[in-house]
Design a protein around this motif. Structure first.
Motif, PDB file in Angstrom:
ATOM      1  N   ILE A 393      -8.703  10.782 -23.654  1.00 24.59           N
ATOM      2  CA  ILE A 393      -7.779   9.664 -23.478  1.00 24.59           C
ATOM      3  C   ILE A 393      -8.488   8.476 -22.838  1.00 24.59           C
ATOM      4  O   ILE A 393      -8.433   7.358 -23.347  1.00 24.59           O
ATOM      5  N   LEU A 394      -9.140   8.736 -21.705  1.00 27.04           N
ATOM      6  CA  LEU A 394      -9.789   7.671 -20.949  1.00 27.04           C
ATOM      7  C   LEU A 394     -11.175   7.413 -21.527  1.00 27.04           C
ATOM      8  O   LEU A 394     -12.042   8.284 -21.500  1.00 27.04           O
ATOM      9  N   GLU A 395     -11.380   6.197 -22.035  1.00 32.82           N
ATOM     10  CA  GLU A 395     -12.646   5.864 -22.685  1.00 32.82           C
ATOM     11  C   GLU A 395     -13.683   5.320 -21.710  1.00 32.82           C
ATOM     12  O   GLU A 395     -14.843   5.144 -22.079  1.00 32.82           O
ATOM     13  N   GLY A 396     -13.287   5.050 -20.479  1.00 33.89           N
ATOM     14  CA  GLY A 396     -14.232   4.590 -19.477  1.00 33.89           C
ATOM     15  C   GLY A 396     -14.992   5.746 -18.861  1.00 33.89           C
ATOM     16  O   GLY A 396     -14.717   6.924 -19.115  1.00 33.89           O
ATOM     17  N   ARG A 397     -15.959   5.404 -18.025  1.00 34.17           N
ATOM     18  CA  ARG A 397     -16.767   6.390 -17.305  1.00 34.17           C
ATOM     19  C   ARG A 397     -16.487   6.267 -15.812  1.00 34.17           C
ATOM     20  O   ARG A 397     -16.522   5.158 -15.264  1.00 34.17           O
ATOM     21  N   GLY A 398     -16.215   7.372 -15.158  1.00 33.50           N
ATOM     22  CA  GLY A 398     -16.012   7.340 -13.718  1.00 33.50           C
ATOM     23  C   GLY A 398     -17.246   6.805 -13.008  1.00 33.50           C
ATOM     24  O   GLY A 398     -18.386   7.116 -13.368  1.00 33.50           O
ATOM     25  N   LEU A 399     -17.030   6.005 -11.977  1.00 34.13           N
ATOM     26  CA  LEU A 399     -18.122   5.345 -11.273  1.00 34.13           C
ATOM     27  C   LEU A 399     -18.734   6.182 -10.162  1.00 34.13           C
ATOM     28  O   LEU A 399     -19.686   5.737  -9.508  1.00 34.13           O
ATOM     29  N   GLU A 400     -18.231   7.375  -9.932  1.00 29.96           N
ATOM     30  CA  GLU A 400     -18.741   8.191  -8.823  1.00 29.96           C
ATOM     31  C   GLU A 400     -20.256   8.394  -8.856  1.00 29.96           C
ATOM     32  O   GLU A 400     -20.904   8.318  -7.798  1.00 29.96           O
ATOM     33  N   PRO A 401     -20.876   8.646  -9.998  1.00 32.34           N
ATOM     34  CA  PRO A 401     -22.337   8.798  -9.975  1.00 32.34           C
ATOM     35  C   PRO A 401     -23.061   7.580  -9.412  1.00 32.34           C
ATOM     36  O   PRO A 401     -24.105   7.718  -8.768  1.00 32.34           O
ATOM     37  N   LEU A 403     -21.499   5.285  -7.292  1.00 34.89           N
ATOM     38  CA  LEU A 403     -21.054   5.142  -5.908  1.00 34.89           C
ATOM     39  C   LEU A 403     -21.747   6.132  -4.990  1.00 34.89           C
ATOM     40  O   LEU A 403     -21.945   5.852  -3.798  1.00 34.89           O
ATOM     41  N   HIS A 404     -22.110   7.292  -5.532  1.00 36.28           N
ATOM     42  CA  HIS A 404     -22.729   8.347  -4.722  1.00 36.28           C
ATOM     43  C   HIS A 404     -24.218   8.506  -5.017  1.00 36.28           C
ATOM     44  O   HIS A 404     -24.823   9.501  -4.618  1.00 36.28           O
ATOM     45  N   ASN A 405     -24.756   7.547  -5.749  1.00 37.27           N
ATOM     46  CA  ASN A 405     -26.206   7.490  -5.984  1.00 37.27           C
ATOM     47  C   ASN A 405     -26.725   8.714  -6.724  1.00 37.27           C
ATOM     48  O   ASN A 405     -27.815   9.211  -6.449  1.00 37.27           O
ATOM     49  N   ARG A 406     -25.937   9.187  -7.704  1.00 35.38           N
ATOM     50  CA  ARG A 406     -26.337  10.365  -8.460  1.00 35.38           C
ATOM     51  C   ARG A 406     -26.824  10.030  -9.861  1.00 35.38           C
ATOM     52  O   ARG A 406     -27.477  10.846 -10.492  1.00 35.38           O
ATOM     53  N   ALA A 407     -26.471   8.857 -10.372  1.00 37.96           N
ATOM     54  CA  ALA A 407     -26.749   8.558 -11.779  1.00 37.96           C
ATOM     55  C   ALA A 407     -28.208   8.178 -11.976  1.00 37.96           C
ATOM     56  O   ALA A 407     -28.818   7.512 -11.146  1.00 37.96           O
ATOM     57  N   LYS A 408     -28.744   8.617 -13.080  1.00 37.05           N
ATOM     58  CA  LYS A 408     -30.053   8.174 -13.526  1.00 37.05           C
ATOM     59  C   LYS A 408     -29.848   7.157 -14.642  1.00 37.05           C
ATOM     60  O   LYS A 408     -28.900   7.266 -15.420  1.00 37.05           O
ATOM     61  N   PRO A 409     -30.715   6.160 -14.725  1.00 38.22           N
ATOM     62  CA  PRO A 409     -30.503   5.112 -15.737  1.00 38.22           C
ATOM     63  C   PRO A 409     -30.284   5.636 -17.143  1.00 38.22           C
ATOM     64  O   PRO A 409     -29.468   5.104 -17.885  1.00 38.22           O
ATOM     65  N   ALA A 410     -30.995   6.677 -17.518  1.00 39.25           N
ATOM     66  CA  ALA A 410     -30.873   7.201 -18.883  1.00 39.25           C
ATOM     67  C   ALA A 410     -29.506   7.827 -19.136  1.00 39.25           C
ATOM     68  O   ALA A 410     -29.092   7.990 -20.286  1.00 39.25           O
ATOM     69  N   GLU A 411     -28.809   8.195 -18.063  1.00 38.26           N
ATOM     70  CA  GLU A 411     -27.521   8.863 -18.216  1.00 38.26           C
ATOM     71  C   GLU A 411     -26.362   7.879 -18.332  1.00 38.26           C
ATOM     72  O   GLU A 411     -25.257   8.272 -18.684  1.00 38.26           O
ATOM     73  N   TRP A 412     -26.596   6.611 -17.989  1.00 37.06           N
ATOM     74  CA  TRP A 412     -25.494   5.651 -17.975  1.00 37.06           C
ATOM     75  C   TRP A 412     -25.376   4.981 -19.337  1.00 37.06           C
ATOM     76  O   TRP A 412     -26.198   5.169 -20.217  1.00 37.06           O
TER      77      TRP A 412
END
Length: 543
Positions: A393-401, A403-412
């Motif tokens: 349903i929700l086409e956006g991506r949660g920002l927690e990664p 906000l919590h410094n977990r995301a890697k550039p390749a994953e976004w």
């Protein structure tokens, strides 16, 4: 965290991303918004899903692109049955409340067809975009199409402000020397003070109403959407904000003479419209921009009141606070006024997120440059309250990664998308194309901004070498530009082919159905032995 978690989602209408001091404005100082940024994460590449009020907000409130929810321009109803953030939050016991503007138009025909009483609990929820209306206020009183029963007008009258329509006659007008009404709709009066006490103007009023809600809310978790009407037009602000800024504070317009002779039919039709020809005039900019800045300064001062009040009550410990906008304002840049197209002043917005959880401590005061979209807020809020993910349903991506410094550039995400339906605009009349062709789609990656214009050549801007977007490369014959256009068109096609209406079954439910026929149905078996070989039991014992 021992107390319930809450969300305060603040949205200013038509606020440019670069008209805050934390985003670099040299003259407009916004220390209270800056203070929130110092305690949270400030995003520098946040894009709305349409650069116009209604469809942008419907995307924010549903977490879905405009091509998915269908409310593609102002006044287009959000259809009955389209899931909203409020619906998702109610499922998990969170109270979703609106204080201010939504630009929502109810699907009254759909409710009539389904036999839903608009005054019932479910009818009110459908009519208010899933929110509980603590105080709905969209302006344009009392004859506006969005909230026909304006509490703000009644509050002004109860406070002694005279007139049948004090919203227009006082809060959005000035008084002449002989007491005559000088309407804020007319740009020449933007330098005059609105004829209403500052504390009764829209921004302080809505701020107090949000604080009243939080005071009364009790212990149950809530999301309060404080949605300011300003700095959206009418461009008029009460004293002392009306003359805080002058010509020396007006930044030069970002525009080039070459833009005026563009060969692109859509861009040309917009810059030749009455609104854009007006805002291209220096005298208009000199009247409007100081008032626009005053409206923003008033918002920042009220943010100081609000955030101080919340700190005194310990609400910072339990409340995620988000500050953003639904789109920007050209203010004469690119020879344009209002919003509509996809230049940065129109489609990019400020986004500041304060997350009270300890997991966010390492990112406080940081700046993120990843591409984020307004539809990312709905899944962020749902996750914050502990709700289940709903990627179908929700086409956006949660920002927690982030906000919590977990995301890697390749994953976004690699691209941000925005859409615009100009079927109702004078530009389509000037062009003469069909309604179904009056559609623009923007695709923006880390360097390039590509705009697909149905029926016409695309527009292309290199944001690395041309950050002001003054040189349209959509017709360039250079091989490297042709390659970028081809790549972006492929990416846009891939995005458009993604599932967007398969929302009634979750991925887990679909996975459980995979490879199985419905009970009692057998297709393709030759005989009993073949059945027994596949299922390991006699055919006679089948369910």
């Amino acid at each position: 965290m021992s107390k319930p978690k809450n969300v305060l989602w603040i949205m200013a209408d038509q606020l440019r991303f670069d008209y805050l001091s934390c985003y670099g404005h040299p003259h407009l100082h916004t220390p209270n918004i800056d203070r929130l940024a110092a305690r949270g994460v400030r995003f520098t590449n946040a894009y709305v899903q349409s650069p116009i009020c209604g469809p942008s907000r419907m995307s924010s409130y549903t977490g879905r692109y405009t091509r998915s929810h269908g409310a593609t321009w102002n006044g287009f109803p959000l259809r009955v049955g389209e899931p909203t953030l409020g619906d998702h939050l109610r499922e998990i016991g969170v109270r979703p409340v609106i204080v201010g503007k939504t630009h929502m138009v109810a699907d009254t025909k759909g409710m009539e067809w389904l036999g839903i009483d608009p005054g019932s609990t479910i009818g009110i929820s459908i009519s208010e975009c899933g929110f509980e209306p603590y105080e709905r206020d969209d302006g344009m009183h009392p004859y506006g199409p969005y909230d026909p029963d304006p509490a703000y007008n009644r509050a002004l009258q109860e406070a002694g402000v005279e007139g049948d329509n004090p919203w227009e006659e006082h809060a959005n007008s000035a008084a002449g020397d002989d007491g005559e009404r000088l309407s804020g709709w007319l740009l020449k009066y933007a330098n005059l003070p609105a004829d209403v006490p500052e504390e009764l103007s829209e921004t302080p009023y809505m701020t107090r109403r949000a604080m009243q809600f939080m005071e009364e809310a009790g212990d149950a978790p809530w999301l309060c959407h404080l949605s300011f009407i300003k700095p959206h037009w009418p461009y008029i602000v009460p004293a002392p904000y009306h003359d805080m800024y002058g010509p020396e504070h007006i930044l030069p317009p970002v525009r080039a003479e070459a833009e005026k002779v563009t060969d692109h039919p859509v861009f040309r039709a917009f810059i030749e419209s009455r609104i854009c020809r007006s805002f291209a005039r220096d005298e208009v900019r000199e009247r409007v921009i100081p008032a626009y800045m005053g409206l923003i300064k008033q918002i920042d001062d009220q943010m100081g009141v609000l955030l101080g009040w919340m700190e005194e009550r310990g609400l910072f410990e339990t409340t995620m606070i988000v500050f953003t906008s639904d789109h920007g304002d050209y203010l004469g840049d690119h020879w344009m006024g209002e919003k509509d197209l996809f230049h940065e002043p129109s489609v990019k917005v400020p986004l500041i997120v304060y997350d009270p959880r300890p997991e966010a401590d390492d990112t406080r005061g940081t700046v993120r440059s990843e591409l984020v979209e307004a539809i990312d807020l709905a899944p962020t809020f749902l996750s914050y309250f502990g709700g289940p993910a709903k990627p179908h349903i929700l086409e956006g991506r949660g920002l927690e990664p982030l906000l919590h410094n977990r995301a890697k550039p390749a994953e976004w995400r690699q691209y941000a998308v925005s859409e615009y339906d100009y079927a109702t605009r004078p530009a389509r009349q000037a062009i003469g194309n069909a309604q179904e062709e009056a559609r623009l789609v923007m695709l923006r990656d880390g360097r390039w901004k590509y705009v697909h214009a149905e029926g016409f050549r695309p527009m292309l801007f290199d944001l690395q070498t041309d950050p002001d977007e003054l040189h349209d490369l959509g017709a360039s014959r250079a091989p490297e530009h042709a390659a970028v256009r081809a790549r972006m068109m492929v990416a846009l096609g891939r995005w458009s082919r993604r599932h967007h209406n398969r929302i009634t079954l979750s991925p887990e439910q679909i996975e459980a159905m995979t490879g199985k026929e419905p009970p009692g149905i057998l297709i393709g078996f030759w005989d009993e032995a073949e059945y027994e070989a596949e299922f390991g039991k006699p055919f006679a014992e089948r369910p």
